[in-house]
Design a protein around this motif. Structure first.
Motif, PDB file in Angstrom:
ATOM      1  N   VAL A 508       1.011  -1.245   0.109  1.00  0.00           N
ATOM      2  CA  VAL A 508       0.153   0.253  -0.261  1.00  0.00           C
ATOM      3  C   VAL A 508       0.848   1.064   0.144  1.00  0.00           C
ATOM      4  O   VAL A 508       1.681   1.243   1.250  1.00  0.00           O
ATOM      5  CB  VAL A 508      -0.109  -0.043   1.324  1.00  0.00           C
ATOM      6  CG1 VAL A 508      -2.020   1.013   1.585  1.00  0.00           C
ATOM      7  CG2 VAL A 508      -1.875  -1.179   1.321  1.00  0.00           C
ATOM      8  N   ALA A 509       1.375   2.546  -1.118  1.00  0.00           N
ATOM      9  CA  ALA A 509       1.855   3.278  -1.100  1.00  0.00           C
ATOM     10  C   ALA A 509       0.904   3.846  -0.983  1.00  0.00           C
ATOM     11  O   ALA A 509       1.794   5.326   0.155  1.00  0.00           O
ATOM     12  CB  ALA A 509       2.093   3.753  -2.082  1.00  0.00           C
ATOM     13  N   ASP A 510      -0.112   4.246  -0.346  1.00  0.00           N
ATOM     14  CA  ASP A 510      -1.031   5.207  -0.529  1.00  0.00           C
ATOM     15  C   ASP A 510      -2.660   5.054  -0.223  1.00  0.00           C
ATOM     16  O   ASP A 510      -2.348   4.006  -0.759  1.00  0.00           O
ATOM     17  CB  ASP A 510      -0.885   6.854  -0.968  1.00  0.00           C
ATOM     18  CG  ASP A 510      -1.351   7.703  -0.506  1.00  0.00           C
ATOM     19  OD1 ASP A 510      -2.173   7.669   1.083  1.00  0.00           O
ATOM     20  OD2 ASP A 510      -1.090   8.773  -1.067  1.00  0.00           O
ATOM     21  N   VAL A 511      -3.660   5.393  -0.380  1.00  0.00           N
ATOM     22  CA  VAL A 511      -5.029   5.431   0.075  1.00  0.00           C
ATOM     23  C   VAL A 511      -5.443   5.845  -1.055  1.00  0.00           C
ATOM     24  O   VAL A 511      -6.027   7.179  -0.407  1.00  0.00           O
ATOM     25  CB  VAL A 511      -5.851   5.275   1.828  1.00  0.00           C
ATOM     26  CG1 VAL A 511      -6.834   4.487   1.867  1.00  0.00           C
ATOM     27  CG2 VAL A 511      -4.754   3.981   2.495  1.00  0.00           C
ATOM     28  N   HIS A 512      -6.120   5.261  -2.143  1.00  0.00           N
ATOM     29  CA  HIS A 512      -6.756   6.547  -2.306  1.00  0.00           C
ATOM     30  C   HIS A 512      -7.532   5.406  -3.615  1.00  0.00           C
ATOM     31  O   HIS A 512      -7.507   4.219  -3.421  1.00  0.00           O
ATOM     32  CB  HIS A 512      -6.023   7.622  -3.342  1.00  0.00           C
ATOM     33  CG  HIS A 512      -4.830   6.601  -4.010  1.00  0.00           C
ATOM     34  ND1 HIS A 512      -4.326   5.443  -4.960  1.00  0.00           N
ATOM     35  CD2 HIS A 512      -3.297   6.981  -3.970  1.00  0.00           C
ATOM     36  CE1 HIS A 512      -3.575   5.180  -5.041  1.00  0.00           C
ATOM     37  NE2 HIS A 512      -2.931   6.311  -4.657  1.00  0.00           N
ATOM     38  N   ALA A 513      -8.361   6.265  -4.526  1.00  0.00           N
ATOM     39  CA  ALA A 513      -9.028   5.187  -5.490  1.00  0.00           C
ATOM     40  C   ALA A 513      -8.875   3.908  -6.042  1.00  0.00           C
ATOM     41  O   ALA A 513      -8.699   2.453  -6.411  1.00  0.00           O
ATOM     42  CB  ALA A 513      -9.469   5.987  -6.296  1.00  0.00           C
ATOM     43  N   GLY A 514      -6.637   3.957  -5.938  1.00  0.00           N
ATOM     44  CA  GLY A 514      -6.751   2.866  -6.478  1.00  0.00           C
ATOM     45  C   GLY A 514      -6.288   2.164  -5.794  1.00  0.00           C
ATOM     46  O   GLY A 514      -6.180   0.961  -5.799  1.00  0.00           O
ATOM     47  N   THR A 515      -5.772   2.269  -4.122  1.00  0.00           N
ATOM     48  CA  THR A 515      -5.743   1.337  -3.561  1.00  0.00           C
ATOM     49  C   THR A 515      -7.274   0.613  -3.065  1.00  0.00           C
ATOM     50  O   THR A 515      -6.662  -0.777  -3.444  1.00  0.00           O
ATOM     51  CB  THR A 515      -5.554   1.884  -2.237  1.00  0.00           C
ATOM     52  OG1 THR A 515      -4.554   2.813  -2.519  1.00  0.00           O
ATOM     53  CG2 THR A 515      -4.964   1.015  -1.435  1.00  0.00           C
ATOM     54  N   LEU A 516      -8.274   1.246  -3.404  1.00  0.00           N
ATOM     55  CA  LEU A 516     -10.011   0.175  -3.371  1.00  0.00           C
ATOM     56  C   LEU A 516      -9.864  -0.363  -4.411  1.00  0.00           C
ATOM     57  O   LEU A 516      -9.928  -1.884  -4.146  1.00  0.00           O
ATOM     58  CB  LEU A 516     -10.562   1.458  -3.661  1.00  0.00           C
ATOM     59  CG  LEU A 516     -11.215   2.392  -2.140  1.00  0.00           C
ATOM     60  CD1 LEU A 516     -12.180   3.012  -2.620  1.00  0.00           C
ATOM     61  CD2 LEU A 516     -10.692   1.859  -0.539  1.00  0.00           C
ATOM     62  N   ARG A 517      -9.246  -0.245  -5.678  1.00  0.00           N
ATOM     63  CA  ARG A 517      -9.582  -1.656  -6.502  1.00  0.00           C
ATOM     64  C   ARG A 517      -8.111  -2.348  -5.841  1.00  0.00           C
ATOM     65  O   ARG A 517      -8.452  -4.082  -6.604  1.00  0.00           O
ATOM     66  CB  ARG A 517      -8.590  -0.881  -7.858  1.00  0.00           C
ATOM     67  CG  ARG A 517      -8.062  -1.657  -9.128  1.00  0.00           C
ATOM     68  CD  ARG A 517      -9.163  -2.278  -9.980  1.00  0.00           C
ATOM     69  NE  ARG A 517     -10.217  -1.282 -10.369  1.00  0.00           N
ATOM     70  CZ  ARG A 517     -10.317  -1.214 -11.508  1.00  0.00           C
ATOM     71  NH1 ARG A 517      -9.250  -1.254 -12.592  1.00  0.00           N
ATOM     72  NH2 ARG A 517     -11.242   0.406 -12.269  1.00  0.00           N
ATOM     73  N   LEU A 518      -7.303  -2.093  -5.733  1.00  0.00           N
ATOM     74  CA  LEU A 518      -6.119  -3.349  -4.954  1.00  0.00           C
ATOM     75  C   LEU A 518      -5.977  -3.998  -4.015  1.00  0.00           C
ATOM     76  O   LEU A 518      -6.829  -5.580  -4.247  1.00  0.00           O
ATOM     77  CB  LEU A 518      -4.635  -2.694  -4.671  1.00  0.00           C
ATOM     78  CG  LEU A 518      -3.583  -3.382  -4.103  1.00  0.00           C
ATOM     79  CD1 LEU A 518      -3.171  -3.901  -5.447  1.00  0.00           C
ATOM     80  CD2 LEU A 518      -2.661  -2.241  -3.688  1.00  0.00           C
ATOM     81  N   ILE A 519      -7.290  -3.561  -3.425  1.00  0.00           N
ATOM     82  CA  ILE A 519      -7.883  -4.628  -2.428  1.00  0.00           C
ATOM     83  C   ILE A 519      -9.179  -5.189  -2.990  1.00  0.00           C
ATOM     84  O   ILE A 519      -9.194  -6.389  -2.693  1.00  0.00           O
ATOM     85  CB  ILE A 519      -8.688  -3.070  -1.272  1.00  0.00           C
ATOM     86  CG1 ILE A 519      -7.691  -3.042  -0.392  1.00  0.00           C
ATOM     87  CG2 ILE A 519      -9.561  -4.346  -0.350  1.00  0.00           C
ATOM     88  CD1 ILE A 519      -7.911  -1.299   0.563  1.00  0.00           C
ATOM     89  N   ASN A 520      -9.102  -4.873  -3.860  1.00  0.00           N
ATOM     90  CA  ASN A 520     -11.408  -5.606  -4.200  1.00  0.00           C
ATOM     91  C   ASN A 520     -10.337  -6.947  -5.054  1.00  0.00           C
ATOM     92  O   ASN A 520     -10.471  -8.144  -5.058  1.00  0.00           O
ATOM     93  CB  ASN A 520     -10.956  -4.481  -5.766  1.00  0.00           C
ATOM     94  CG  ASN A 520     -12.851  -5.721  -5.869  1.00  0.00           C
ATOM     95  OD1 ASN A 520     -12.847  -5.078  -7.551  1.00  0.00           O
ATOM     96  ND2 ASN A 520     -13.421  -6.377  -5.691  1.00  0.00           N
ATOM     97  N   PHE A 521      -9.243  -6.484  -5.462  1.00  0.00           N
ATOM     98  CA  PHE A 521      -8.516  -7.682  -6.791  1.00  0.00           C
ATOM     99  C   PHE A 521      -7.521  -8.646  -5.275  1.00  0.00           C
ATOM    100  O   PHE A 521      -8.647 -10.356  -5.953  1.00  0.00           O
ATOM    101  CB  PHE A 521      -7.643  -7.136  -7.790  1.00  0.00           C
ATOM    102  CG  PHE A 521      -6.350  -7.964  -7.844  1.00  0.00           C
ATOM    103  CD1 PHE A 521      -6.952  -8.713  -9.452  1.00  0.00           C
ATOM    104  CD2 PHE A 521      -5.225  -9.102  -7.200  1.00  0.00           C
ATOM    105  CE1 PHE A 521      -6.084 -10.061  -9.553  1.00  0.00           C
ATOM    106  CE2 PHE A 521      -4.436  -9.746  -7.930  1.00  0.00           C
ATOM    107  CZ  PHE A 521      -5.450 -10.051  -9.467  1.00  0.00           C
ATOM    108  N   ALA A 522      -7.209  -7.978  -4.716  1.00  0.00           N
ATOM    109  CA  ALA A 522      -7.293  -9.426  -3.229  1.00  0.00           C
ATOM    110  C   ALA A 522      -7.838 -10.309  -2.670  1.00  0.00           C
ATOM    111  O   ALA A 522      -7.740 -10.935  -2.501  1.00  0.00           O
ATOM    112  CB  ALA A 522      -6.471  -8.450  -2.157  1.00  0.00           C
ATOM    113  N   GLN A 523      -9.318  -9.445  -2.972  1.00  0.00           N
ATOM    114  CA  GLN A 523     -10.525 -10.420  -1.979  1.00  0.00           C
ATOM    115  C   GLN A 523     -10.929 -11.224  -2.541  1.00  0.00           C
ATOM    116  O   GLN A 523     -11.255 -11.781  -2.483  1.00  0.00           O
ATOM    117  CB  GLN A 523     -11.672  -8.901  -1.793  1.00  0.00           C
ATOM    118  CG  GLN A 523     -11.596  -8.089  -0.598  1.00  0.00           C
ATOM    119  CD  GLN A 523     -11.192  -8.763   0.243  1.00  0.00           C
ATOM    120  OE1 GLN A 523     -10.913  -9.207   1.182  1.00  0.00           O
ATOM    121  NE2 GLN A 523     -11.973  -7.803   1.511  1.00  0.00           N
TER     122      GLN A 523
END
Lengths: 651, 651
Positions: A508-523
């Motif tokens: 996690v570099a920062d918490v922003h919209a791209g991070t939500l995408r990353l979490i969505n993929f991980a889930q």
């Protein structure tokens, strides 16, 4: 700005090099002897543009009185040309599928000799481009002296133009390629004929207002100096081998037609070179930086005006054509050597236009570098030239000697195979042929040594050093590919029978919209995961931790301290600790990536996914995944998310 | 060869730039006025090395008789210096935390002016390096004329050395930096004193054997020519602003000490410049390409010998110190502008030695490029110089005018805030101060216009063009970062509540040991997957299909035809078809990667994982995973596999 979007990319490359061609589109057609002469002779014939001048330039060191020696030197070179031609005719008959030095050496002398030949040839292809372009620029400057200050720029511009044309792919339509060659031959024939007739009539007077001599210091005339001048003149013989590479392009009977064309080319080359040297002496031409000998010849015969300009234009054109032949030959030989595993494999790739794009770009880059370093000065380039040519001549001739000895061991009517496996047929004249190739080989070897010694201090040392280094590099590359192949061979390795454990890390570099995408993929992967943040900037780390807790709240965010501000080192230690605990597990690193619509914008971001992929690639069983988030697609994203939330209420 | 292994990397970089430093190690200490003078004055004082010479060079166009005008011109420049100094003292008192042009403009005139100031300053930092190094090389060549042909090479070598030193990080230990400045001041003071005394005693005779004049053409003396000479001389004033940037480095009371130091520096600068110009006229110094005016001065006063050499060495040293100040200032300003979002964010990164490595490298690259393009010729660089300096002077002065007007609006004893929010205190003398800064601003604006007009054709046009282009680029970058920030802002986006469907694709380039690793990873993910092969080479595709069926046999391998030999285009179409069928799914591409132990070997392979990652990054919800397989680890791999098979029998 280069768009990464493939459609726009295609458009830009269309403009420059045209639309892509299908693999199946590679054409093949054979050509007549007339066209063959035009296509393959430009390299050899164009050498007359500088050979005479370079002889005079060396002789000038002993004063202009020594210029009379240029005529016997030219005759000696013509004799050498005759021997080479007879020798090469034999090679052409023995190798109807093409008998370049690389192939003949590999076939008869083995891998090592083939590598030396390849090194020599590749070096000389680069020099052919540099020397031809530099001499072409000399001709242009003779016609337009105001361009003198732009010498290097013009040379580089010509190379860029030729690179683009060759990346488009030259459809070797002989008819068009024939025009410059015959234009040059016609112009040169008329010029030399008028000159010789006027000399016979006693009407040829010395040039009025000759340019300033390039060199002023006077030494005494020594044998060494004469040999140096002879070496310079031997550059006239570069390009003679071209037809032996191109035999398959001729009409059947291919060898017969190619041999006839070679003979015709050598006669023309010899005639032009000797007559030009003869006339240059009689008009009192001076080797000069301001005006080429050809320009002086044109001026002496036609006066300063249209005739001289046409002669210079024809010469410039054929020099450019000569450089262009290297743009076909270098990539082809490099691809051949790369397919044999001696050069980087990328050189075998055909680009969108079916040409060997990497080879073309490499050649252009090297030739341009050489032109810039030596200031596009023909006389500084010449000492580097011709060693490679004569080395490959020599290897090719001695390869033929070995071949004839094999033939001699056959019984009459028996057929055999060369070392590399090409068929051999019995030949009653094998002894004569062996002697001819042997004599040719000894002569070219001698000339090569004379060249290397007399030009050593002027720059030949670079080539003497370079060729062994290239051979070393080739074998290094070869060893590498063999090692990799051995390591990759399946042997009796089985497909691994069961899944390995998997540890997933979210970077996690920062918490922003791209991070939500990353979490969505991980889930969506359906595996447990752990989020980490590398604290390159401790203050930012604190902000990220707080934002994560507030906005995401799925487990704790581990902060990895990074006192030296490195992104990968703390990650490496973290992964190593996990591996120590569970050696068989895959460590799966998920890294977010901002995807911008063009390369310029992309460069304004860190692209740390690529960096992590590169820097952690040495870690066994560590896998890096880039999860891109496309900027400028937020609206679609929000709409889709809303639709999804609407359709499938949370459970 | 660069090893990718991090330990060896550290070793190589240790050698060049030293071991990494911790973030917490950034030191801070204040310095005395004497040291402050040495640290901040080198840029301004070193300008005397070329300013006099450049005045004479222009006057020479009207013949050597015009040289007498150099003295009134020098006096006019000294007067301008006095105004600037009084003006800048006010800025120093108003901005005790540092009042560079960027900060003063941003604080009082707004973003746009700040960007113009940044563009002007960054341009001039590059030119300070180029001009100082070129002039340093001039001094070296005056001492050792044999080095003339190596001008550009020496200049580039100096830049490379300075880059390495600055990447190591200069611990600004004033004591050491002070040595060259005081060495120069001492040498120069002695030289000028001896010269002036000898002139007073009537003992100063014209130089014997002056070098050849650089220019011969004679025009009549016009006002335009005099203004051109004045403009050239104004380069003496570059660097005067340095102290206003460095106020925080001084002992308390900082502003007071910095202002005192500025006054001292200006007095010294004015004295050296005027006396040198005066003496140069009286010894009959000639502006020349072979010998600098300082060298001629040394020769006239000490004779050719040790004295002259020491003077040249001191001058060269201070010029290098001046270039070095840009290596501190450019990266700092670039990082400031990058933090404000006007330059690429990478410029804010501190490297392993805590310095702004990107900024240092960028500055060195630009300065070296300029030196190569203009052949390290001081006289060709000068017309590009000083516009930026005078533009930033002007902006800074007018920024102060705006500030004083704000102050004037305050009631006595009231405190207020500037446009950007810095505190303002009431000042009874605000009118006088406004007038002083206003007069300074008008004068520097006038000089800038004179400079731009009189030097326009000599190269100033480049800078006149460049500064607006830079400002445009800055605002482009700024708009970009703002757009990205808006797109990334979380707003009220929720964490996606449930997993998305996942489609996993295995990209099979060939069937080898690395492919087994790829399959192992795919199996371990626990998701169904589909293997595909892009048939860039149709013959190879057939071999891969057969080998897959024989050795792997886990489902069918889909062959994607690629008539144009592209790797990514068929993949893109395949993925698009999948997305059309299932828009919410993630498409997960697994790509194998051969990992070689060093970068050289890595380059011999295609690294298509990076290519695919770059080229498919524009596809929404398409994720690329690199599964590396380390060459040279086969033995460990086989051992581990055997152990695993032993421990856990297949089920």
């Amino acid at each position: 700005m280069l768009r990464s979007d493939s459609k726009s990319e295609l458009k830009l490359s269309h403009l420059l090099i045209g639309p892509p061609l299908e693999t199946a589109a590679a054409p093949h057609q054979s050509i007549s002897n007339h066209i063959g002469l035009a296509v393959f002779a430009s390299d050899a014939l164009s050498s007359t543009a500088y050979a005479t001048q370079e002889i005079l330039l060396i002789l000038a060191i002993a004063g202009t009185a020594a210029f009379s020696l240029s005529i016997p030197i030219a005759l000696a070179i013509a004799a050498l040309l005759a021997v080479l031609t007879i020798s090469y005719r034999q090679t052409i008959h023995a190798y109807p599928n093409g008998g370049g030095a690389y192939i003949v050496s590999r076939d008869n002398l083995g891998e090592m000799a083939a590598q030396v030949a390849a090194a020599a040839l590749l070096t000389d292809y680069v020099l052919t481009v540099s020397v031809s372009i530099a001499s072409g620029v000399d001709q242009i400057i003779s016609a337009a002296p105001n361009l003198l200050l732009w010498r290097v720029e013009i040379a580089v511009a010509l190379i860029v133009a030729m690179t683009i044309i060759n990346l488009r792919g030259v459809k070797e339509s002989g008819q068009i390629l024939a025009i410059p060659t015959y234009f040059f031959l016609g112009t040169m024939a008329i010029t030399l004929a008028i000159g010789l007739v006027r000399w016979l009539l006693g009407d040829l007077s010395p040039l009025i207002d000759p340019p300033a001599l390039a060199q002023q210091s006077v030494q005494s005339l020594t044998l060494f100096l004469i040999l140096r001048a002879f070496s310079s003149g031997c550059t006239a013989l570069t390009g003679v081998e071209a037809i032996s590479n191109g035999i398959p392009a001729f009409h059947e009977p291919r060898s017969h037609n190619a041999a006839q064309t070679l003979t015709a080319m050598s006669l023309i080359l010899g005639a032009i070179f000797v007559s030009m040297t003869f006339l240059a002496y009689h008009i009192g031409a001076m080797p000069s930086e301001d005006e080429t000998v050809i320009s002086q010849l044109g001026r002496a015969i036609y006066g300063a005006g249209a005739g001289q300009i046409i002669l210079l234009a024809a010469t410039t054109l054929i020099l450019i054509m000569a450089a262009n032949t290297s743009f076909a030959d270098f990539p082809r030989l490099a691809a051949l050597a790369a397919a044999d595993g001696f050069l980087p494999r990328q050189l075998t790739f055909r680009g969108s236009r079916l040409v060997f794009s990497w080879g073309i770009t490499l050649l252009a880059g090297l030739a341009a570098l050489l032109l810039v370093l030596l200031q596009a000065d023909t006389s500084r380039l010449i000492p580097l030239y011709a060693i490679g040519v004569f080395l490959s001549f020599t290897l090719s001739q001695f390869g033929m000697v070995v071949r004839w000895r094999q033939v001699g061991k056959l019984a009459p009517e028996e057929a055999g195979h060369s070392r590399h496996g090409t068929p051999l047929a019995f030949d009653t004249h094998w002894r004569t042929k062996l002697l001819i190739n042997g004599a040719g080989g000894v002569m070219t070897a001698l000339v090569m040594c004379v060249f290397a010694i007399t030009k050593f201090r002027d720059g030949a040392w670079m080539v003497v050093l370079l060729i062994p280094l290239l051979v070393l590099a080739y074998s290094g590359v070869h060893r590498h590919y063999r090692r990799v192949a051995a390591q990759l061979s399946l042997g009796d390795l089985p497909v691994r029978p069961h899944p390995s454990p998997m540890r997933t890390i979210l970077l996690v570099a920062d918490v922003h919209a791209g991070t939500l995408r990353l979490i969505n993929f991980a889930q969506s992967l359906g595996q447990p995961w752990q989020a980490v943040h590398v604290a390159v900037d401790p203050e930012k780390a604190e902000r990220v931790r707080a934002k994560w807790a507030e906005r995401v709240g799925l487990g704790e965010l581990i902060i990895l301290p990074s006192p030296y501000r490195s992104l990968t080192e703390p990650l490496r230690s973290f992964v190593q600790a996990m591996q120590a605990a569970e050696p068989n597990a895959f460590i799966h690193l998920l890294v977010g990536q901002l995807s911008l619509p063009d390369y310029g914008e992309q460069l304004l971001h860190c692209n740390s996914n690529l960096l992590i992929d590169m820097l952690l690639r040495d870690m066994d069983r560590v896998v890096v995944t880039s999860v891109p988030y496309q900027i400028d697609q937020r609206q679609q994203y929000e709409a889709r998310l809303a639709a999804e939330l609407d359709v499938e209420p949370s459970h």
